[in-house]
Design a protein around this motif. Structure first.
Motif, PDB file in Angstrom:
ATOM      1  N   SER A 187       9.421  -1.102  -5.674  1.00  0.00           N
ATOM      2  CA  SER A 187      10.469  -0.894  -6.672  1.00  0.00           C
ATOM      3  C   SER A 187      10.992  -2.241  -7.149  1.00  0.00           C
ATOM      4  O   SER A 187      11.139  -3.176  -6.368  1.00  0.00           O
ATOM      5  CB  SER A 187      11.599  -0.042  -6.102  1.00  0.00           C
ATOM      6  OG  SER A 187      12.228  -0.710  -5.042  1.00  0.00           O
TER       7      SER A 187
ATOM      8  N   SER B 262       9.575  -1.646   5.592  1.00  0.00           N
ATOM      9  CA  SER B 262      10.465  -1.864   4.465  1.00  0.00           C
ATOM     10  C   SER B 262      10.766  -3.346   4.422  1.00  0.00           C
ATOM     11  O   SER B 262      11.264  -3.911   5.398  1.00  0.00           O
ATOM     12  CB  SER B 262      11.752  -1.064   4.625  1.00  0.00           C
ATOM     13  OG  SER B 262      12.613  -1.319   3.537  1.00  0.00           O
TER      14      SER B 262
ATOM     15  N   ASN C 187      14.137  -3.459  -9.637  1.00  0.00           N
ATOM     16  CA  ASN C 187      15.318  -3.126 -10.426  1.00  0.00           C
ATOM     17  C   ASN C 187      15.443  -1.617 -10.667  1.00  0.00           C
ATOM     18  O   ASN C 187      15.736  -1.170 -11.774  1.00  0.00           O
ATOM     19  CB  ASN C 187      15.321  -3.884 -11.759  1.00  0.00           C
ATOM     20  CG  ASN C 187      15.339  -5.380 -11.547  1.00  0.00           C
ATOM     21  OD1 ASN C 187      15.888  -5.885 -10.578  1.00  0.00           O
ATOM     22  ND2 ASN C 187      14.699  -6.108 -12.453  1.00  0.00           N
ATOM     23  N   GLY C 188      15.193  -0.837  -9.648  1.00  0.00           N
ATOM     24  CA  GLY C 188      15.351   0.603  -9.730  1.00  0.00           C
ATOM     25  C   GLY C 188      14.154   1.365 -10.263  1.00  0.00           C
ATOM     26  O   GLY C 188      14.115   2.583 -10.200  1.00  0.00           O
ATOM     27  N   GLN C 189      13.155   0.691 -10.793  1.00  0.00           N
ATOM     28  CA  GLN C 189      11.942   1.350 -11.264  1.00  0.00           C
ATOM     29  C   GLN C 189      10.894   1.271 -10.163  1.00  0.00           C
ATOM     30  O   GLN C 189      10.790   0.265  -9.471  1.00  0.00           O
ATOM     31  CB  GLN C 189      11.419   0.699 -12.539  1.00  0.00           C
ATOM     32  CG  GLN C 189      12.375   0.855 -13.697  1.00  0.00           C
ATOM     33  CD  GLN C 189      11.839   0.189 -14.939  1.00  0.00           C
ATOM     34  OE1 GLN C 189      11.218  -0.854 -14.877  1.00  0.00           O
ATOM     35  NE2 GLN C 189      12.098   0.804 -16.090  1.00  0.00           N
ATOM     36  N   ARG C 190      10.108   2.338 -10.005  1.00  0.00           N
ATOM     37  CA  ARG C 190       9.206   2.412  -8.859  1.00  0.00           C
ATOM     38  C   ARG C 190       7.782   2.742  -9.274  1.00  0.00           C
ATOM     39  O   ARG C 190       7.556   3.518 -10.190  1.00  0.00           O
ATOM     40  CB  ARG C 190       9.696   3.496  -7.913  1.00  0.00           C
ATOM     41  CG  ARG C 190       8.831   3.653  -6.687  1.00  0.00           C
ATOM     42  CD  ARG C 190       9.245   4.761  -5.784  1.00  0.00           C
ATOM     43  NE  ARG C 190      10.681   4.878  -5.691  1.00  0.00           N
ATOM     44  CZ  ARG C 190      11.292   5.909  -5.162  1.00  0.00           C
ATOM     45  NH1 ARG C 190      10.610   6.902  -4.672  1.00  0.00           N
ATOM     46  NH2 ARG C 190      12.605   5.952  -5.107  1.00  0.00           N
ATOM     47  N   THR C 191       6.837   2.142  -8.572  1.00  0.00           N
ATOM     48  CA  THR C 191       5.434   2.519  -8.662  1.00  0.00           C
ATOM     49  C   THR C 191       5.001   2.960  -7.269  1.00  0.00           C
ATOM     50  O   THR C 191       5.407   2.360  -6.266  1.00  0.00           O
ATOM     51  CB  THR C 191       4.547   1.367  -9.194  1.00  0.00           C
ATOM     52  OG1 THR C 191       3.191   1.819  -9.247  1.00  0.00           O
ATOM     53  CG2 THR C 191       4.637   0.118  -8.354  1.00  0.00           C
ATOM     54  N   THR C 192       4.238   4.022  -7.209  1.00  0.00           N
ATOM     55  CA  THR C 192       3.823   4.597  -5.935  1.00  0.00           C
ATOM     56  C   THR C 192       2.308   4.624  -5.865  1.00  0.00           C
ATOM     57  O   THR C 192       1.642   5.044  -6.813  1.00  0.00           O
ATOM     58  CB  THR C 192       4.377   6.028  -5.785  1.00  0.00           C
ATOM     59  OG1 THR C 192       5.793   5.982  -5.891  1.00  0.00           O
ATOM     60  CG2 THR C 192       4.000   6.622  -4.441  1.00  0.00           C
TER      61      THR C 192
ATOM     62  N   LEU D  26       6.230  -2.051 -14.698  1.00  0.00           N
ATOM     63  CA  LEU D  26       7.563  -1.491 -14.471  1.00  0.00           C
ATOM     64  C   LEU D  26       8.518  -2.195 -15.416  1.00  0.00           C
ATOM     65  O   LEU D  26       8.979  -3.300 -15.143  1.00  0.00           O
ATOM     66  CB  LEU D  26       8.014  -1.717 -13.021  1.00  0.00           C
ATOM     67  CG  LEU D  26       7.206  -1.019 -11.938  1.00  0.00           C
ATOM     68  CD1 LEU D  26       7.726  -1.397 -10.558  1.00  0.00           C
ATOM     69  CD2 LEU D  26       7.269   0.479 -12.114  1.00  0.00           C
TER      70      LEU D  26
ATOM     71  N   ASN E  36       5.409   2.301  -1.793  1.00  0.00           N
ATOM     72  CA  ASN E  36       6.349   2.295  -2.914  1.00  0.00           C
ATOM     73  C   ASN E  36       6.765   0.854  -3.170  1.00  0.00           C
ATOM     74  O   ASN E  36       7.193   0.160  -2.252  1.00  0.00           O
ATOM     75  CB  ASN E  36       7.612   3.105  -2.600  1.00  0.00           C
ATOM     76  CG  ASN E  36       7.372   4.589  -2.631  1.00  0.00           C
ATOM     77  OD1 ASN E  36       6.526   5.065  -3.355  1.00  0.00           O
ATOM     78  ND2 ASN E  36       8.116   5.317  -1.821  1.00  0.00           N
TER      79      ASN E  36
ATOM     80  N   ALA F 180      13.790  -6.385  -5.698  1.00  0.00           N
ATOM     81  CA  ALA F 180      12.452  -5.837  -5.485  1.00  0.00           C
ATOM     82  C   ALA F 180      12.220  -5.555  -4.003  1.00  0.00           C
ATOM     83  O   ALA F 180      12.541  -6.378  -3.144  1.00  0.00           O
ATOM     84  CB  ALA F 180      11.406  -6.812  -6.003  1.00  0.00           C
TER      85      ALA F 180
END
Length: 151
Positions: free
Chosen positions: A139, A114, A141-146, A72, A137, A100
């Motif tokens: 995340s 969460s 810094n606003g980027q996500r991996t699922t 990410l 999910n 994060a």
């Protein structure tokens, strides 16, 4: 070449062919702990972790079969299956200012877990949930991996 020698060679070839087919069938039925799916353009569209009951619960970091990575931005997310119920999340390249989070959803879209990823590490425990499939999910810094988790 005489017929006896020819028959002997053919038996060996058939034997080796049979062994090859049997070993191929064992490989075909082995369950991989992670699978990926790609669209027609070659983009990765799905990642799935299978947390099986046969996963070793001791020294998971030493077993590369239980460890998966995704990038990410300038951070790398490392997921390690510790047991059939626990996924350890580590963010490599983590900085204290990073934002994060890790979240687990049911397939119906209900958020079940969460939690923030503090100091680059978090453990997600889905033992309170029934066996099934969940969406993880992560995340940074606003980027996500699922990832899809099958437990």
């Amino acid at each position: 070449m005489n017929e006896t020698h020819y028959a002997s060679v053919m038996k060996k070839i058939y034997g080796l062919y049979l062994i090859f087919l049997l070993s191929l069938s064992f490989v075909a039925y082995a369950q991989s702990p992670v699978s990926f799916a790609y669209d027609a353009a070659g983009n990765r569209v799905k990642r799935e972790i299978i947390l099986s009951r046969s996963m070793p619960s001791d020294t998971p970091d030493e077993n590369p079969e239980n460890t998966f990575f995704d990038t990410l931005g300038r951070r790398t997310v490392k997921l390690t299956g510790i047991s059939p119920n626990i996924v350890k999340i580590e963010i490599l390249g983590y900085e204290p200012a990073d934002d994060a989070f890790a979240e687990v959803y049911s397939l119906g879209g209900v958020r079940l877990i969460s939690q923030p990823v503090k100091d680059a590490v978090a453990e997600i425990d889905v033992s309170a949930e029934p066996a099934g499939t969940y969406i993880l999910n992560v995340s940074v810094n606003g980027q996500r991996t699922t990832w899809k988790i099958a437990k």
